[in-house]
Design a protein around this motif. Structure first.
Motif, PDB file in Angstrom:
ATOM      1  N   ASN A   1       0.815  -1.214   0.000  1.00 44.70           N
ATOM      2  CA  ASN A   1       0.000   0.000   0.000  1.00 44.70           C
ATOM      3  C   ASN A   1       0.847   1.262   0.000  1.00 44.70           C
ATOM      4  O   ASN A   1       0.469   2.274  -0.605  1.00 44.70           O
ATOM      5  CB  ASN A   1      -0.946   0.013   1.198  1.00 44.70           C
ATOM      6  N   TYR A   2       1.999   1.243   0.691  1.00 43.01           N
ATOM      7  CA  TYR A   2       2.807   2.469   0.699  1.00 43.01           C
ATOM      8  C   TYR A   2       3.318   2.792  -0.696  1.00 43.01           C
ATOM      9  O   TYR A   2       3.520   3.966  -1.031  1.00 43.01           O
ATOM     10  CB  TYR A   2       3.938   2.405   1.718  1.00 43.01           C
ATOM     11  N   GLY A   3       3.514   1.763  -1.548  1.00 45.90           N
ATOM     12  CA  GLY A   3       3.883   2.030  -2.939  1.00 45.90           C
ATOM     13  C   GLY A   3       2.773   2.739  -3.683  1.00 45.90           C
ATOM     14  O   GLY A   3       3.020   3.666  -4.457  1.00 45.90           O
ATOM     15  N   ARG A   4       1.525   2.320  -3.449  1.00 48.02           N
ATOM     16  CA  ARG A   4       0.384   3.010  -4.075  1.00 48.02           C
ATOM     17  C   ARG A   4       0.293   4.446  -3.597  1.00 48.02           C
ATOM     18  O   ARG A   4       0.060   5.366  -4.390  1.00 48.02           O
ATOM     19  CB  ARG A   4      -0.917   2.270  -3.753  1.00 48.02           C
TER      20      ARG A   4
ATOM     21  N   ARG B   1      11.588  -5.608   5.465  1.00 52.72           N
ATOM     22  CA  ARG B   1      12.420  -4.408   5.489  1.00 52.72           C
ATOM     23  C   ARG B   1      11.622  -3.131   5.705  1.00 52.72           C
ATOM     24  O   ARG B   1      12.124  -2.166   6.276  1.00 52.72           O
ATOM     25  CB  ARG B   1      13.227  -4.313   4.194  1.00 52.72           C
ATOM     26  N   TYR B   2      10.368  -3.111   5.220  1.00 53.75           N
ATOM     27  CA  TYR B   2       9.609  -1.861   5.219  1.00 53.75           C
ATOM     28  C   TYR B   2       8.250  -1.990   5.890  1.00 53.75           C
ATOM     29  O   TYR B   2       7.330  -1.236   5.592  1.00 53.75           O
ATOM     30  CB  TYR B   2       9.437  -1.373   3.773  1.00 53.75           C
ATOM     31  N   HIS B   3       8.102  -2.948   6.818  1.00 50.78           N
ATOM     32  CA  HIS B   3       6.803  -3.187   7.439  1.00 50.78           C
ATOM     33  C   HIS B   3       6.274  -1.946   8.155  1.00 50.78           C
ATOM     34  O   HIS B   3       5.054  -1.695   8.164  1.00 50.78           O
ATOM     35  CB  HIS B   3       6.885  -4.368   8.408  1.00 50.78           C
ATOM     36  N   PHE B   4       7.157  -1.146   8.750  1.00 54.87           N
ATOM     37  CA  PHE B   4       6.677   0.041   9.464  1.00 54.87           C
ATOM     38  C   PHE B   4       6.077   1.043   8.478  1.00 54.87           C
ATOM     39  O   PHE B   4       5.050   1.670   8.776  1.00 54.87           O
ATOM     40  CB  PHE B   4       7.820   0.693  10.239  1.00 54.87           C
ATOM     41  N   LEU B   5       6.681   1.198   7.312  1.00 52.18           N
ATOM     42  CA  LEU B   5       6.145   2.119   6.306  1.00 52.18           C
ATOM     43  C   LEU B   5       4.797   1.627   5.792  1.00 52.18           C
ATOM     44  O   LEU B   5       3.891   2.425   5.537  1.00 52.18           O
ATOM     45  CB  LEU B   5       7.128   2.271   5.144  1.00 52.18           C
ATOM     46  N   GLU B   6       4.665   0.306   5.637  1.00 53.86           N
ATOM     47  CA  GLU B   6       3.381  -0.255   5.186  1.00 53.86           C
ATOM     48  C   GLU B   6       2.302   0.010   6.225  1.00 53.86           C
ATOM     49  O   GLU B   6       1.185   0.430   5.888  1.00 53.86           O
ATOM     50  CB  GLU B   6       3.530  -1.755   4.926  1.00 53.86           C
TER      51      GLU B   6
ATOM     52  N   SER C   1       1.238   3.641   6.329  1.00 55.52           N
ATOM     53  CA  SER C   1       0.477   4.114   5.165  1.00 55.52           C
ATOM     54  C   SER C   1      -1.032   4.050   5.374  1.00 55.52           C
ATOM     55  O   SER C   1      -1.777   4.770   4.702  1.00 55.52           O
ATOM     56  CB  SER C   1       0.856   3.302   3.923  1.00 55.52           C
ATOM     57  N   ASP C   2      -1.501   3.185   6.281  1.00 60.34           N
ATOM     58  CA  ASP C   2      -2.938   3.135   6.568  1.00 60.34           C
ATOM     59  C   ASP C   2      -3.234   3.039   8.059  1.00 60.34           C
ATOM     60  O   ASP C   2      -4.317   2.640   8.467  1.00 60.34           O
ATOM     61  CB  ASP C   2      -3.606   1.980   5.820  1.00 60.34           C
ATOM     62  N   TYR C   3      -2.257   3.411   8.876  1.00 58.67           N
ATOM     63  CA  TYR C   3      -2.353   3.383  10.342  1.00 58.67           C
ATOM     64  C   TYR C   3      -2.719   1.989  10.821  1.00 58.67           C
ATOM     65  O   TYR C   3      -3.562   1.817  11.687  1.00 58.67           O
ATOM     66  CB  TYR C   3      -3.363   4.427  10.843  1.00 58.67           C
ATOM     67  N   TRP C   4      -2.038   0.978  10.264  1.00 60.55           N
ATOM     68  CA  TRP C   4      -2.201  -0.402  10.686  1.00 60.55           C
ATOM     69  C   TRP C   4      -3.676  -0.792  10.693  1.00 60.55           C
ATOM     70  O   TRP C   4      -4.185  -1.405  11.639  1.00 60.55           O
ATOM     71  CB  TRP C   4      -1.552  -0.620  12.054  1.00 60.55           C
TER      72      TRP C   4
ATOM     73  N   PRO D   1       2.250  -9.317   9.253  1.00 56.51           N
ATOM     74  CA  PRO D   1       2.425 -10.560   8.493  1.00 56.51           C
ATOM     75  C   PRO D   1       2.971 -10.289   7.099  1.00 56.51           C
ATOM     76  O   PRO D   1       2.652  -9.276   6.472  1.00 56.51           O
ATOM     77  CB  PRO D   1       1.006 -11.135   8.433  1.00 56.51           C
ATOM     78  N   LYS D   2       3.773 -11.199   6.629  1.00 54.00           N
ATOM     79  CA  LYS D   2       4.428 -11.037   5.336  1.00 54.00           C
ATOM     80  C   LYS D   2       3.414 -10.948   4.204  1.00 54.00           C
ATOM     81  O   LYS D   2       2.461 -11.723   4.142  1.00 54.00           O
ATOM     82  CB  LYS D   2       5.371 -12.214   5.093  1.00 54.00           C
ATOM     83  N   ARG D   3       3.600  -9.980   3.339  1.00 52.01           N
ATOM     84  CA  ARG D   3       2.806  -9.876   2.116  1.00 52.01           C
ATOM     85  C   ARG D   3       3.531 -10.688   1.045  1.00 52.01           C
ATOM     86  O   ARG D   3       4.524 -10.255   0.477  1.00 52.01           O
ATOM     87  CB  ARG D   3       2.683  -8.406   1.690  1.00 52.01           C
ATOM     88  N   HIS D   4       3.062 -11.889   0.805  1.00 49.47           N
ATOM     89  CA  HIS D   4       3.775 -12.823  -0.060  1.00 49.47           C
ATOM     90  C   HIS D   4       3.793 -12.325  -1.509  1.00 49.47           C
ATOM     91  O   HIS D   4       2.815 -11.780  -2.019  1.00 49.47           O
ATOM     92  CB  HIS D   4       3.133 -14.204   0.007  1.00 49.47           C
ATOM     93  N   SER D   5       4.929 -12.506  -2.145  1.00 49.89           N
ATOM     94  CA  SER D   5       5.079 -12.227  -3.572  1.00 49.89           C
ATOM     95  C   SER D   5       5.763 -13.414  -4.217  1.00 49.89           C
ATOM     96  O   SER D   5       6.872 -13.793  -3.831  1.00 49.89           O
ATOM     97  CB  SER D   5       5.918 -10.954  -3.803  1.00 49.89           C
TER      98      SER D   5
END
Length: 355
Positions: A77-80, A243-248, A251-254, A269-273
């Motif tokens: 989401n932070y990328g969006r 690496r960037y879970h805090f930024l994610e 981006s939407d206040y958890w 939790p990991k966003r699988h790719s």
């Protein structure tokens, strides 16, 4: 900032414009490859551009500066949010009044960041500011909200040593004297809000920012589909959530409320790719090439220190396009931004597949 009209954009003008882009210290960023990528996009031409794995948003912004109508997609989401702020916004949206409100007294008594990340990330004052800033940002809408969030995300990334959230607690040994590490987040936000305001320019085109799985995107035919998937290293994976879970979360206040309380850094939790793991990357890439076979051209960034390799990529792209050209660019990957960061030499491949 006023960009040249799309019909008169030169590569040099586009690169000069893109040089102002607010930069995250981001794994896989293509900032250093901008001249080579701009040359490829210019040669291919066209009107519509899909950045299928937008990440920091820089390549999509470069394409916008070159006059393309850009669709930006990322599974985080932070990328969006970043793409919406920098690519979709045609005007500076963060007025002085909005910035002063966000940096002023809190609008409510929320304290989630203060409680959850006490002793994990940032100073007590910085955590208070993040909660307070969100109390105001929550009242904003649309691209104005996304631009404010992008400035907040960039502020957090710049304040965190090495720009990643795999380290926490007492990080004084990472202090290399950089101003970013000492500047309060409130001041970071004011500076980065101005930077995102400066990225905004029009041009008469409507751009889009999407959060989604690349393989689930609509079947629209684009002139150029650019792919910079996570590079699957032979002995690890490319875990952007780690690496960037805090930024994610920021981006939407958890909003999902998913905090792994047993982890030191309070991960989500990991966003699988499927692209990020060597066991699944080949099938995911093959399916993506087939999905966008109708585009005029596929442009793929990939690294020599990843799997699958050069021969596989060339063969698979050749199954959907009649011509595949490979351009090689020597590149140095840095793991960390500190003085003793590990640096690895590799070759960056730019695959150009077309009929």
């Amino acid at each position: 900032m006023t960009a040249p009209a799309p019909s008169t954009v030169s590569i040099n003008a586009a690169l000069a414009h893109a040089a102002h882009y607010p930069r995250l210290r981001y794994m896989g960023s293509k900032y250093k490859l901008a001249p080579q990528l701009a040359s490829v996009f210019d040669e291919l031409g066209g009107d519509t551009f899909l950045d299928a794995f937008s990440g920091s948003g820089f390549v999509g912004y470069l394409a916008k500066a070159m006059g393309f109508q850009v669709t930006s997609n990322d599974y985080m989401n932070y990328g969006r949010v970043i793409a919406s702020a920098a690519i979709c916004s045609n005007d500076p949206l963060l007025t002085r009044e909005i910035i002063e409100r966000i940096t002023g007294p809190a609008a409510d008594d929320r304290d989630f960041i203060q409680r959850t990340f006490d002793g994990v990330f940032f100073t007590a004052d910085d955590r208070v500011f993040l909660d307070s800033a969100w109390s105001h940002i929550a009242q904003l809408e649309g691209q104005t909200k996304d631009m404010a969030l992008a400035a907040l995300i960039l502020s957090a990334a710049r304040k965190q040593p090495r720009g990643v959230f795999t380290i926490s607690g007492d990080l004084s040994h990472y202090d290399d004297g950089r101003r970013d590490l000492r500047t309060p987040l409130r001041e970071h936000f004011v500076e980065h809000a101005a930077k995102y305001n400066d990225t905004a320019f029009g041009g008469g085109l409507e751009h889009r920012a999407i959060k989604g799985d690349t393989l689930s995107l609509e079947e629209t035919e684009y002139d150029i589909v650019y792919m910079d998937p996570p590079y699957a290293p032979p002995t690890d994976d490319a875990d952007y959530t780690k690496r960037y879970h805090f930024l994610e979360g920021l981006s939407d206040y958890w909003a999902a409320g998913e905090i792994m309380q047993n982890t030191k850094t309070k991960k989500i939790p990991k966003r699988h790719s499927a692209f990020a793991n060597k066991l699944t990357a080949s099938d995911a890439l093959r399916a993506t090439f087939q999905k966008f076979a109708g585009a005029r051209a596929l442009v793929v960034s990939y690294s020599s220190n990843s799997v699958p390799g050069l021969e596989w990529m060339t063969t698979e792209l050749g199954k959907v396009k009649s011509s595949v050209e490979v351009r090689e660019v020597p590149h140095t990957y840095s793991f960390g931004t500190h003085g003793t960061a590990i640096r690895r030499q590799a070759t960056e491949y730019i695959f150009i597949a077309k009929d």
